[in-house]
Design a protein around this motif. Structure first.
Motif, PDB file in Angstrom:
ATOM      1  N   LEU A  98       0.177  -6.261   8.099  1.00 31.38           N
ATOM      2  CA  LEU A  98       1.337  -7.013   8.552  1.00 31.38           C
ATOM      3  C   LEU A  98       2.453  -6.100   9.034  1.00 31.38           C
ATOM      4  CD1 LEU A  98       1.403  -9.649   5.679  1.00 31.38           C
ATOM      5  CD2 LEU A  98       0.296  -9.833   7.905  1.00 31.38           C
ATOM      6  N   SER A  99       2.588  -4.933   8.420  1.00 32.30           N
ATOM      7  CA  SER A  99       3.595  -3.971   8.874  1.00 32.30           C
ATOM      8  C   SER A  99       3.228  -2.584   8.379  1.00 32.30           C
ATOM      9  CB  SER A  99       4.996  -4.354   8.373  1.00 32.30           C
ATOM     10  OG  SER A  99       5.091  -4.200   6.973  1.00 32.30           O
ATOM     11  N   VAL A 100       3.655  -1.579   9.115  1.00 30.13           N
ATOM     12  CA  VAL A 100       3.408  -0.183   8.763  1.00 30.13           C
ATOM     13  C   VAL A 100       4.741   0.564   8.830  1.00 30.13           C
ATOM     14  CG1 VAL A 100       2.240   1.961   9.402  1.00 30.13           C
ATOM     15  CG2 VAL A 100       1.053  -0.223   9.661  1.00 30.13           C
ATOM     16  N   THR A 101       5.011   1.360   7.815  1.00 32.48           N
ATOM     17  CA  THR A 101       6.252   2.141   7.810  1.00 32.48           C
ATOM     18  C   THR A 101       6.133   3.305   8.782  1.00 32.48           C
ATOM     19  OG1 THR A 101       6.644   1.581   5.492  1.00 32.48           O
ATOM     20  CG2 THR A 101       7.876   3.439   6.392  1.00 32.48           C
ATOM     21  N   GLN A 102       7.040   3.359   9.716  1.00 28.30           N
ATOM     22  CA  GLN A 102       7.051   4.453  10.684  1.00 28.30           C
ATOM     23  C   GLN A 102       7.993   5.553  10.189  1.00 28.30           C
ATOM     24  OE1 GLN A 102       5.034   4.557  13.259  1.00 28.30           O
ATOM     25  NE2 GLN A 102       4.259   2.500  12.828  1.00 28.30           N
ATOM     26  N   PRO A 103       7.594   6.814  10.317  1.00 29.86           N
ATOM     27  CA  PRO A 103       8.505   7.907   9.932  1.00 29.86           C
ATOM     28  C   PRO A 103       9.844   7.768  10.644  1.00 29.86           C
ATOM     29  CG  PRO A 103       6.306   8.751  10.369  1.00 29.86           C
ATOM     30  CD  PRO A 103       6.288   7.313  10.798  1.00 29.86           C
ATOM     31  N   TYR A 152       9.866   7.668   1.816  1.00 30.78           N
ATOM     32  CA  TYR A 152       9.442   6.279   1.593  1.00 30.78           C
ATOM     33  C   TYR A 152       8.184   6.256   0.731  1.00 30.78           C
ATOM     34  CZ  TYR A 152       6.165   7.207   5.485  1.00 30.78           C
ATOM     35  OH  TYR A 152       5.198   7.738   6.299  1.00 30.78           O
ATOM     36  N   LEU A 153       8.009   5.141   0.015  1.00 30.09           N
ATOM     37  CA  LEU A 153       6.893   4.957  -0.909  1.00 30.09           C
ATOM     38  C   LEU A 153       5.874   3.940  -0.417  1.00 30.09           C
ATOM     39  CD1 LEU A 153       8.716   5.003  -4.347  1.00 30.09           C
ATOM     40  CD2 LEU A 153       6.726   6.385  -3.786  1.00 30.09           C
ATOM     41  N   VAL A 154       6.306   2.974   0.397  1.00 33.38           N
ATOM     42  CA  VAL A 154       5.399   1.929   0.877  1.00 33.38           C
ATOM     43  C   VAL A 154       4.939   2.281   2.280  1.00 33.38           C
ATOM     44  CG1 VAL A 154       5.175  -0.507   1.479  1.00 33.38           C
ATOM     45  CG2 VAL A 154       6.447   0.152  -0.565  1.00 33.38           C
ATOM     46  N   GLN A 155       3.628   2.550   2.394  1.00 32.81           N
ATOM     47  CA  GLN A 155       3.058   2.939   3.689  1.00 32.81           C
ATOM     48  C   GLN A 155       2.831   1.727   4.580  1.00 32.81           C
ATOM     49  OE1 GLN A 155       2.240   6.190   4.996  1.00 32.81           O
ATOM     50  NE2 GLN A 155       2.264   4.802   6.740  1.00 32.81           N
ATOM     51  N   SER A 156       2.335   0.625   3.982  1.00 31.99           N
ATOM     52  CA  SER A 156       2.061  -0.572   4.776  1.00 31.99           C
ATOM     53  C   SER A 156       2.046  -1.803   3.877  1.00 31.99           C
ATOM     54  CB  SER A 156       0.720  -0.448   5.514  1.00 31.99           C
ATOM     55  OG  SER A 156      -0.355  -0.366   4.584  1.00 31.99           O
ATOM     56  N   ILE A 157       2.105  -2.964   4.542  1.00 34.99           N
ATOM     57  CA  ILE A 157       2.019  -4.255   3.854  1.00 34.99           C
ATOM     58  C   ILE A 157       0.858  -5.011   4.477  1.00 34.99           C
ATOM     59  CG2 ILE A 157       3.194  -6.435   3.373  1.00 34.99           C
ATOM     60  CD1 ILE A 157       5.844  -4.914   3.630  1.00 34.99           C
ATOM     61  N   THR A 158      -0.042  -5.511   3.626  1.00 35.50           N
ATOM     62  CA  THR A 158      -1.203  -6.269   4.110  1.00 35.50           C
ATOM     63  C   THR A 158      -1.223  -7.642   3.480  1.00 35.50           C
ATOM     64  OG1 THR A 158      -2.569  -5.262   2.372  1.00 35.50           O
ATOM     65  CG2 THR A 158      -2.612  -4.215   4.531  1.00 35.50           C
ATOM     66  N   ASP A 159      -1.997  -8.542   4.089  1.00 35.12           N
ATOM     67  CA  ASP A 159      -2.074  -9.891   3.535  1.00 35.12           C
ATOM     68  C   ASP A 159      -2.894  -9.884   2.251  1.00 35.12           C
ATOM     69  OD1 ASP A 159      -4.772  -9.854   4.133  1.00 35.12           O
ATOM     70  OD2 ASP A 159      -4.600 -11.102   5.921  1.00 35.12           O
ATOM     71  N   SER A 160      -2.976 -11.037   1.598  1.00 38.13           N
ATOM     72  CA  SER A 160      -3.615 -11.123   0.283  1.00 38.13           C
ATOM     73  C   SER A 160      -5.044 -11.629   0.348  1.00 38.13           C
ATOM     74  CB  SER A 160      -2.788 -12.036  -0.629  1.00 38.13           C
ATOM     75  OG  SER A 160      -2.561 -13.289  -0.016  1.00 38.13           O
ATOM     76  N   SER A 161      -5.709 -11.418   1.473  1.00 34.17           N
ATOM     77  CA  SER A 161      -7.100 -11.828   1.602  1.00 34.17           C
ATOM     78  C   SER A 161      -7.953 -11.178   0.525  1.00 34.17           C
ATOM     79  CB  SER A 161      -7.638 -11.423   2.979  1.00 34.17           C
ATOM     80  OG  SER A 161      -9.038 -11.591   3.042  1.00 34.17           O
ATOM     81  N   ARG A 162      -8.874 -11.942  -0.036  1.00 36.22           N
ATOM     82  CA  ARG A 162      -9.729 -11.408  -1.113  1.00 36.22           C
ATOM     83  C   ARG A 162     -10.642 -10.297  -0.624  1.00 36.22           C
ATOM     84  NH1 ARG A 162     -11.718 -16.596  -4.788  1.00 36.22           N
ATOM     85  NH2 ARG A 162      -9.643 -17.243  -5.475  1.00 36.22           N
ATOM     86  N   ASN A 182       0.866  -1.178   0.000  1.00 42.00           N
ATOM     87  CA  ASN A 182       0.000   0.000   0.000  1.00 42.00           C
ATOM     88  C   ASN A 182       0.905   1.232   0.000  1.00 42.00           C
ATOM     89  OD1 ASN A 182      -2.666  -1.464   0.548  1.00 42.00           O
ATOM     90  ND2 ASN A 182      -1.370  -2.161   2.224  1.00 42.00           N
ATOM     91  N   LEU A 183       0.841   2.005  -1.068  1.00 44.20           N
ATOM     92  CA  LEU A 183       1.779   3.096  -1.266  1.00 44.20           C
ATOM     93  C   LEU A 183       1.325   4.395  -0.596  1.00 44.20           C
ATOM     94  CD1 LEU A 183       2.730   2.596  -5.039  1.00 44.20           C
ATOM     95  CD2 LEU A 183       3.638   1.464  -3.002  1.00 44.20           C
ATOM     96  N   THR A 184       2.256   5.307  -0.462  1.00 48.07           N
ATOM     97  CA  THR A 184       1.967   6.635   0.069  1.00 48.07           C
ATOM     98  C   THR A 184       1.400   7.551  -1.009  1.00 48.07           C
ATOM     99  OG1 THR A 184       4.217   7.337  -0.458  1.00 48.07           O
ATOM    100  CG2 THR A 184       3.832   6.457   1.754  1.00 48.07           C
TER     101      THR A 184
END
Length: 686
Positions: free
Chosen positions: A548-553, A530-540, A290-292
């Protein structure tokens, strides 16, 4: 005697048979009937990429495919037979088929091989396998007829089959598979061992490709693993024909996007036939990024830069220009809100998207570095917030053209730091450098400065990220380009040190420029972009997706200047837009409400008179740039842009681009107008 020996031998034979059948008979029977097992992995779709508003930027498209799984101990002749059958049902690309591949296919046929071997001598037939095959290839060239189109298709299919390792699955055709081909192949699978119908996953771009150069690319199954990283990927369990991210976000986040392959346990009996296949793990798609970046704003910024740069190219003003680049950041967090660029194709006189130029192209930026120069001088103590007036008298050095500002000599007798920023005084910045270097100056004589003047100024610039990598989550970022500190005689290049003070010497990337203006906007904290704000699972289900993770400043550093120092510089940047001096340099932005603070830049640069010929003569050009933060009082965005090597700047493309970018952001985010705003406001602090 003879009878005795025969009896002894017979007794030994009976004893050996008894040993084999009675004592070890069961173990040998188990070995004969034994089976071996192996795990076969299957492909899964890669993770998807979303913008900051949840719009899909990269998704997966399922395509019908025809696959081949190579069985253990399968022979060349068996694969050739399967390829011949399959070639009657499908069409395959033969444009890259080589003569060697045609010969390999021809020799896989037993009858053809016998025919070729009849041409060889007894001595040649006794050669080792590898040497013999080379001889057979040479002989086959003399007897192999021209292949028909169907035979060429079969040869291409055979090559893919033969290239596969045991139990690996390869795509025989993954693009353009028709419904008729699927039906025909599916109907005749029993006559083609190893062939099956499958699914191939490819990327699609539902909302356009404006960020494709940032997102990066994925290799095809034909390309497989990149050669320069082959060993590393194989060590991690990849197969040679696996698709992997080969550039930028796709490469940077390969471990996240790749997913987990399905696993099937295949059991093979003593006859090398598959006796069972049990799926142990269904596999899972890759995780999502998930991008910024808001794709709507990104497309708008790209359109603005393209509009003004295309106009400059069409008018001839950008005939020698390399491109145009812009970055928009959140100064408080470092989140990249938009990054775009266009590269000039000189031969075709067209422009193409090149957002990566914001991190891998460096330019001499000009006067936009002056706020950093003032803050460095404040930090160094050569001026203070209450005592910073400098004479605005040109500098005359022996053997060097007069060093002055862009406006007429004598227009000002002296300047404060804020006023110097407002009208972009080169003289003021050079005098700061002279003070930092403890220069002993006398008009029309040589100038002496401390030997560490370059490292001192660059250290202060580096506090803002100028000349160093920003740490953005993209591969391929470059550092700045530093000019020489000494001349050809080994003496300190004091004239170049003065040029450095007002931005006419070292080169920086547009991303470094954005990081720098963000540091000013947020009162001195250098943030990692940074360009990636967070990573999420691939649930439909989007509602059930877990984060799963969030980019912290991340704060990369803090400048040494005080808040009062920063306020002084911010005030100077406000005055470049809203000041009362008619020589202020960014007045074109003063109609934006809420008001903004900015600094424009102009650098005298050089380019080849014929950009397509590196041996052509050099001509003088102008590079224009701009930094801004808006709204000025409570900054939400920091903007940086550059257009290098223009032959004229009549349209002031840098201020026009910045104006439209900020205006678009205000509109898109419903930024309310300041009811107390007027172009005559005198301060942004407090």
């Amino acid at each position: 005697m003879l009878f005795f020996f025969v009896f002894v031998l017979f007794a030994l034979l009976v004893g050996q048979l008894a040993y084999l059948q009675i004592i070890n008979g069961s173990s040998f029977s188990e070995e004969v009937n034994s089976s071996s097992s192996t795990t076969v992995e299957g492909t899964v779709p890669r993770g998807m990429i979303y913008d900051s508003e949840g719009r899909i930027m990269v998704s997966n498209k399922a395509n019908k495919a025809i696959t081949y799984t190579k069985n253990v101990s399968v022979t060349s002749a068996q694969m050739e037979k399967v390829a011949n059958v399959l070639a009657t049902y499908i069409k395959a690309d033969t444009s890259t088929l080589t003569k060697r591949q045609e010969l390999d296919y021809f020799l896989a046929n037993k009858q053809h091989l016998k025919r070729v071997n009849k041409l060889l001598t007894k001595k040649q037939l006794k050669l080792s396998a590898n040497k013999l095959y080379k001889v057979e290839l040479r002989a086959a060239k003399r007897v192999m007829p021209r292949l028909t189109s169907t035979q060429k298709t079969a040869a291409a299919l055979y090559y893919k089959m033969n290239s596969a390792s045991e139990f690996s699955t390869v795509y025989l055709k993954e693009t353009g598979v028709t419904a008729t081909e699927v039906a025909q192949v599916g109907e005749h699978l029993s006559s083609m061992p190893g062939v099956n119908l499958g699914t191939d996953w490819t990327n699609s771009y539902p909302n356009g490709k404006s960020m494709l150069s940032i997102i990066g690319s994925v290799s095809t199954s034909k390309q497989g693993l990149p050669q320069d990283s082959l060993s590393a990927y194989l060590t991690e369990g990849y197969s040679r024909n696996d698709r992997v991210g080969t550039s930028y976000l796709q490469k940077q986040y390969e471990d996240v996007l790749k997913g987990s392959k399905s696993q099937t346990k295949v059991t093979v009996n003593s006859n090398n036939q598959v006796s069972s296949a049990v799926k142990q793990y269904a596999g899972s798609a890759g995780e999502n990024l998930n991008l910024t970046v808001d794709s709507k704003f990104q497309n708008d910024v790209a359109g603005i830069v393209k509009k003004y740069y295309q106009s400059a190219v069409s008018s001839g003003a950008a005939s020698l220009s390399d491109g145009a680049y812009a970055v928009v950041m959140n100064p408080s967090t470092g989140a990249v809100l938009a990054m775009t660029g266009y590269k000039h194709n000189f031969k075709k006189n067209t422009i193409t998207e090149n957002a990566l130029g914001t991190i891998n192209q460096t330019f001499v930026m000009g006067s936009v570095v002056k706020p950093a120069m003032v803050l460095g001088a404040l930090e160094d103590g050569v001026i203070t917030t209450s005592n910073n007036t400098q004479p605005d008298v040109p500098i005359y050095l022996k053997g060097t053209p007069v060093k002055k500002s862009w406006y007429n000599i004598g227009a000002y007798s002296s300047l404060t730091a804020e006023h110097a920023l407002e009208i972009s005084s080169n003289i003021y910045m050079m005098r700061l450098a002279m003070k930092e270097g403890h220069a002993k100056y006398a008009a029309n004589s040589y100038l002496n400065m401390d030997n560490d003047i370059f490292s001192k100024m660059r250290r202060y610039f580096g506090e803002f990220g100028l000349g160093i990598k920003t740490g953005i989550d993209l591969p391929g970022e470059v550092t700045g380009l530093e000019g020489a500190t000494h001349n050809s005689y080994g003496a300190l290049a004091v004239g170049s040190a003065l040029d450095l003070s007002y931005g006419n010497y070292d080169a920086y990337t547009t991303m470094q420029l954005a990081d720098y203006v963000s540091t000013v906007a947020n009162n001195g904290y250098r943030m990692r972009p940074y360009l990636v704000q967070s990573i999420t699972d691939s649930s439909r289900s989007s509602k059930s997706k877990s984060v799963l993770s969030v980019t912290q400043p991340e704060v990369m550093g803090k400048i040494g200047a005080t808040q009062a120092d920063v306020n002084l510089v911010k005030q100077g940047m406000w005055m470049t837009v809203h000041g009362s001096d008619s020589n202020r340099t960014v007045s074109a932005l003063n109609d934006l409400n809420p008001g903004v603070a900015a600094k424009s830049g102009t650098a005298q640069t050089f380019a080849h008179s014929d950009p397509t010929d590196s041996s052509s003569s050099m001509v003088e050009t102008t590079t224009i740039s701009l930094i801004a933060f808006a709204p000025a009082k409570n900054p939400q965005i920091a903007v940086a842009l550059v257009i290098p090597n223009l032959t004229s700047t009549a349209g002031e493309e840098n201020t026009a681009m910045a104006h439209d970018i900020i205006q678009d952001y205000y509109k898109l985010h419903n930024i309310k107008k300041d009811s107390n705003y007027s172009t005559s406001q005198s301060t942004i602090n407090g």
